[in-house]
Design a protein around this motif. Sequence first.
Motif, short mmCIF file in Angstrom:
data_model
loop_
_atom_site.label_atom_id
_atom_site.label_comp_id
_atom_site.label_asym_id
_atom_site.label_seq_id
_atom_site.Cartn_x
_atom_site.Cartn_y
_atom_site.Cartn_z
N GLU A 496 59.99 17.96 20.31
CA GLU A 496 58.76 17.46 19.68
C GLU A 496 57.58 18.40 19.88
N GLN A 497 57.86 19.71 19.86
CA GLN A 497 56.81 20.71 19.95
C GLN A 497 56.97 21.70 18.79
N HIS A 511 52.63 19.23 21.02
CA HIS A 511 52.99 17.97 20.38
C HIS A 511 52.06 17.65 19.20
N GLN A 514 53.27 19.24 16.19
CA GLN A 514 54.46 18.58 15.65
C GLN A 514 54.08 17.47 14.69
#
Length: 551
Positions: A496-497, A511, A514
């Motif tokens: 999630e990056q 994040h 994302q």
Amino acid sequence: MTSFAFFQRLSKSFQDHPSHLKLILLCTTVTGGGLLAYSDAASSEVPVTEKKKVVVLGTGWAGTSFLKNLNNPRYEVQVVSPRNYFAFTPLLPSVTCGTVEARSIVEPVRNIAKKDFSSFSSEQKEVDVLFSEAECVKIDAENRKIYCRSNMNNNLNGKEEFVVDYDYLIIAVGANVNTFNTPGVVENCHFLKEVEDAQKIRRTVIDCFERANLPNLSEEEKKRILHFAIVGGGPTGVEFAASLHDFVNEDMIRLYPGIKDLVKITLLEAGDHILSMFDKRITAFAEDKFQRDGIDVKTGSMVVKVTDKEISTKELKNGGEIKTIPYGMAVWSTGIGTRPFIKDFMAQIGQEDIAAIFKKADKNNSGTLTVKEFQEAMNDICERYPQLELYLKNNQMRGIADLLKEAKGDVKKESIELNIEELKTALSKVDSQMKFLPATAQVASQQGTYLAKCFNRMEECEKNPEGPLRFRGEGRHRFKPFRYKHLGQFAPLGGEQTAAQLPGDWVSIGHSSQWLWYSVYASKQVSWRTRALVVTDWTRRFIFGRDSSRI
């Protein structure tokens, strides 16, 4: 009788002067008169304009963007493509691991044409769009014909090839995978350019885990089967490596606990760094993150041979030492090449060359070019070839005289006279530093939109050309050349990056980027249907995880 005589005279007036028809009908309507029955005598005088035929090769980003934005009813459009859908290719790495389903990122071409061409205002007419599922194999530029081959066995009553005439041809077929003639790549590697490629990779990943889970295999063989090699450290290779890592660590190790420690992911890159087209901060962060995640990044490793079980690499940092790497699945995601029929087409039409530029600028036909003569054509040259203006700016040259002086030597600017060979020398330095536009969805989409706007304004620009001077032929080009506007780029790094590089040297990693990636990719979907499906898939993955079924 008086009334009857009036209608007789009125009828005769229509026959003698049919152009009065609409005026009389309007008057009788406004004044409350009775209903008039009439024939369409006036319609025979309206000239019928034959529609020009535009053939679009390909249903990728450029072709679809052109279809969506074309609204000139003077054209009949025929689309020829081996696939009858548009695919949102930036999400293909997500398809390989089940984060997004394949059908969620595709939209049938006929849906796109119907939706966009039937929803104009009442002042606009629909554009006729036909579609043929076939592959173009040859272009006859002189006779304006394309030769196509159907990819369906039962199509056209057994006739595999057919010919399509065109008035305008738009080539949007994309590029081929470039294997650099490396032995064994085509036979043993997976590619990631089409939806079918992503589906095949997904099935192979599941197969590797199922095979490694069989009880009769040795530990060494299991390690080989669960070694996933990715060739190419560009955005596609990096994103696939990150997606595969998440798939393995978030989903597969729960289902295959006995072999979780045997999985290995290796990223092979011939250059010094991965993501070399990104900012150095993003490159450094990606390499550090992959190292923490256990993804083996091997830079300076050029693949020279691929067999069914091993990859041979030439280690550029160790004096060209040849090493072999056992693998279970290999994905080739480096390099693109021109399709053969496009090379043939380019050879037919030729390109503007320096000789044409020299001849146009040399107005007195002296065989030499002065600074003044070249300066008069400078604006058109810079507009037609923007790399020249960029070269002057990057090298801090104040004008074309500095470039010509560089080629000629240490002489006074006013006395510089160049022949064609000296001009070639000067401009070859410009071409040597020219960079082509990246082969990305963003570039292709903007090019398709640009072309659609050109066709929408075709009649206007034929009367009043607004482009630069034609170096071959007379007059000016109808349209201003295409200018690419870079809107930024993303590099999902897993966990999630995401790394984001936006205009203005703005870099964001983490994040928050994302979520920006989620919002941009959802908004860029071609229809509300695919937008809803993609968002639903993301939500399903958050709640239930990825599906590991071999379907």
